[in-house]
Every structure is written in C-alpha cells, then in structure tokens.
Design an enzyme around this catalytic site. Structure first.
Site, PDB file in Angstrom:
ATOM      1  N   ALA A 203      31.060  36.969  49.903  1.00 35.74           N
ATOM      2  CA  ALA A 203      32.096  37.305  48.924  1.00 35.74           C
ATOM      3  C   ALA A 203      31.915  36.499  47.642  1.00 35.74           C
ATOM      4  CB  ALA A 203      33.474  37.041  49.517  1.00 35.74           C
ATOM      5  N   LYS A 204      32.522  37.000  46.583  1.00 35.13           N
ATOM      6  CA  LYS A 204      32.542  36.278  45.316  1.00 35.13           C
ATOM      7  C   LYS A 204      33.954  36.328  44.752  1.00 35.13           C
ATOM      8  CE  LYS A 204      29.486  37.307  42.167  1.00 35.13           C
ATOM      9  NZ  LYS A 204      28.522  38.071  41.335  1.00 35.13           N
ATOM     10  N   GLY A 205      34.222  35.414  43.830  1.00 35.09           N
ATOM     11  CA  GLY A 205      35.478  35.522  43.100  1.00 35.09           C
ATOM     12  C   GLY A 205      35.428  36.755  42.212  1.00 35.09           C
ATOM     13  N   VAL A 206      36.553  37.488  42.127  1.00 37.46           N
ATOM     14  CA  VAL A 206      36.556  38.712  41.327  1.00 37.46           C
ATOM     15  C   VAL A 206      37.737  38.760  40.356  1.00 37.46           C
ATOM     16  CG1 VAL A 206      35.331  40.097  43.012  1.00 37.46           C
ATOM     17  CG2 VAL A 206      37.814  40.011  43.086  1.00 37.46           C
ATOM     18  N   GLY A 207      38.499  37.645  40.285  1.00 39.32           N
ATOM     19  CA  GLY A 207      39.714  37.687  39.487  1.00 39.32           C
ATOM     20  C   GLY A 207      39.479  37.963  38.020  1.00 39.32           C
ATOM     21  N   GLU A 208      38.270  37.627  37.524  1.00 40.36           N
ATOM     22  CA  GLU A 208      38.010  37.805  36.101  1.00 40.36           C
ATOM     23  C   GLU A 208      37.004  38.912  35.811  1.00 40.36           C
ATOM     24  OE1 GLU A 208      36.779  33.868  35.250  1.00 40.36           O
ATOM     25  OE2 GLU A 208      38.817  33.100  35.050  1.00 40.36           O
TER      26      GLU A 208
END
Lengths: 166, 162
Positions: free
Chosen positions: A114-119
């Site tokens: 997974a990766k951060g996707v908030g931005e």
C-alpha cells in the site's frame, strides 16, 4: 545520488493525474467544474472504497483551492477568517460527475504494497482547470485561485474591454 | 436571579431534562457541559457549517445560534438519541457501510439533516440531496460517499413492498 540528501528521503512518492470538464460563465467569470476524473498510483488498494474516497475528496479539496478559496490579508491580518468569506466547497460546488481510477502497482517498500493516497488526487485539479479555462476561452490566467473576478478581468482584457483597475 | 441565570426544563432525546443556564449560553455549550452530549459540536459558530445541528421540536436547527434559555419547554433530539440501544438508525448504518465520512466531525450534523430530508422527501433525487445538505460542510469532502449513503438510507427506510 549526488543531492547531498539521503538516498531514501521518502518511503514513496505520490503520483496522480486529473482531468476536468468545466463551464465558464463569461458574464461573471465563475467556473463550474462539471466532471472530474482522477487517477492515482495507489500501490495496493487494501480498501478500494476508502482509496477511491481519498482520491475524490482530495480532488474536491483541490478544486476549492483552485476556484474559490483565498485568504485575504490586510496589514498582516486575515480579513476573511470565516466560512462566510472563505469559501470551501459545499455540496453545490462539487462536480456532478466525479470518479477515480485506482492504478495498482504494489509498492515494494510498504505494508502489503500500500501507499499513502491522501494527496494523490490533489495535484491535478489546479492545472487541469486552468488548462480547461484556456481551452474554453483562449485566456490564460497565471494566478491562483481562479476567482470569478480574476477570470472576468482576464476575459474582458482579452476582449479589448478591460474592467477598471482594482 | 441577578445574573439572569434561568432554570430550563425540556425533553432531551425522549427524557425529561432540566438545567441552569446563563442568558448568553448557546444550546451546544449546555448539551456538552451539563449532559455530556458531544455529537453536536461548534465548528464555525456562525450557523454556516451544520456541525452543530440538533433537532428542536422536530426541526433541524443550528445549535450554535440557538440560545439555551429558549430551549425551555421544547423537545430536543441529538444524534445520540438516534440509536436504540446497540441498534443503529438506518441512516447511521448507511453512513458507516458507505464510508460516508473521513474525520467524522461533520457527521452528526449530516445524519440529522439526512433524517429531516428523508422524513420530508422519502425518495429524494440527487439534486434534492445536494440542495438539502448544502448547508452542511464537509472539509474532508466525503460528499460523493454521503450521496451514496443517503440513497442507501432512503432504500432502507422505504416500506417493504408487498
């Protein structure tokens, strides 16, 4: 690496892309974003519904920053510090058609890929809207956000009938 | 009393309630301080965002603009009164199942406003949902999921077809 920085400055980079369709009211300069499609490189989407929501909501927040949200300062003081004067998107300001596409390529250096996707959904809207404005009207505006007054001034200037100076 | 404090009696989530309030206090302050109800919360404090929504005599109201003394004799519902024991209201379930929030700060207001919407318009169009909920702001911008949740709640509340 010869940057002088760590060779591992961030666990991952966020990559996103956005396309929009807009309407421009040439009498008021107001932009409406009718359709917004965001694609994100999301690693592995462990919970696709929430990843989709993250991409879409980041795009909506960026749409607000692109067309309506501006902090106004006078002598160092913010003079529009309320939700009456600092306009964040409401239900009436979001695109009627908004979708997100998840591009999954599991990240090797992250939990379960997974990766951060908030931005990831927030990079695209500003240039996409500015480009759509240019495509629709032939007018380029180089200052953000694309407030109605700013757009109207640019449209009128391009038409050879500029508004009075502020 | 010289300071203008007043004892108010009202119905709170179906039960009788009474407390002592100052003339300047708003309903949210009193619900939080005296009744430990923190679902309705003040965000903008100007009646612009809907986070402080409570239901006063059946009408969704911005609690931050509602002076507590005026609550005397009314019936007040908050989001805490929606569930029956461990059984959530269908609107709460729909918001949970459709991930119709991120941080959750605005959610109590959206849920109460959705209930008023569905009480008045049981099967709303997307436009009716947008307009009815346009006074509630969600900074996380969970709007697309909120629309899905409202549609789901409308289906859940529809009377079973024979």
């Amino acid at each position: 690496m010869t940057t002088g920085q760590s060779s591992n400055v961030t666990p991952f980079w966020m990559i996103g892309a956005t396309a929009v369709e807009i309407s421009v009211d040439t009498e008021t300069g107001r932009i409406t974003v009718d359709r917004c499609v965001t694609a994100g490189d999301v690693g592995r989407a462990i919970n696709p519904a929430i990843v989709t929501a993250q991409l879409n909501s980041a795009a909506i927040m960026a749409i607000g920053a692109s067309i309506s949200e501006v902090m106004v300062f006078e002598r160092g003081q913010i003079v529009n510090a309320s939700l009456a004067d600092y306009k964040i998107p409401s239900f009436l300001d979001i695109p009627r058609d908004i979708t997100a596409e998840l591009i999954e390529e599991p990240h090797p250096n992250a939990p379960y890929g997974a990766k951060g996707v908030g931005e990831s959904g927030s990079f695209g809207p500003a240039p996409a809207i500015a480009n759509a404005l240019a495509d629709a009207t032939g007018v380029r505006v180089y200052e953000m956000p694309l407030l109605p007054e700013r757009v109207l001034r640019a449209l009128r200037a391009a038409a050879g009938a500029p508004l009075e100076a502020e | 009393m010289a300071d203008g404090r007043k004892m108010i009696r009202f119905t709170l989530n179906g039960r009788p309630a009474a407390t002592d309030v100052a003339p300047h206090e708003n309903l949210i302050e009193v619900l939080q301080r005296d009744f430990a109800l923190h679902g309705a919360r003040v965000s903008c404090g100007q009646g612009l965002c809907g986070c402080c929504t409570v239901v006063v005599d059946g009408v969704a109201t911005s609690g931050c603009l509602f002076l507590a003394p005026f609550a005397d004799g009314t019936s007040i519902e908050t989001v805490e009164g929606l569930a029956h024991g461990d059984t959530l209201d269908p609107i709460q379930t729909a918001f949970l199942e459709n991930a119709a929030f991120q941080c959750g700060f605005c959610t109590p207001g959206f849920i109460l406003m959705t209930r008023e919407l569905l009480d008045r318009i049981p099967d709303p169009s997307d436009d009716e949902i947008r307009h009815y909920l346009s006074g509630n702001l969600c900074r996380c911008a969970a709007y697309p999921e909120i629309i899905t949740a409202v549609r789901a709640a409308a289906r859940d509340r529809a009377p079973a077809k024979a």
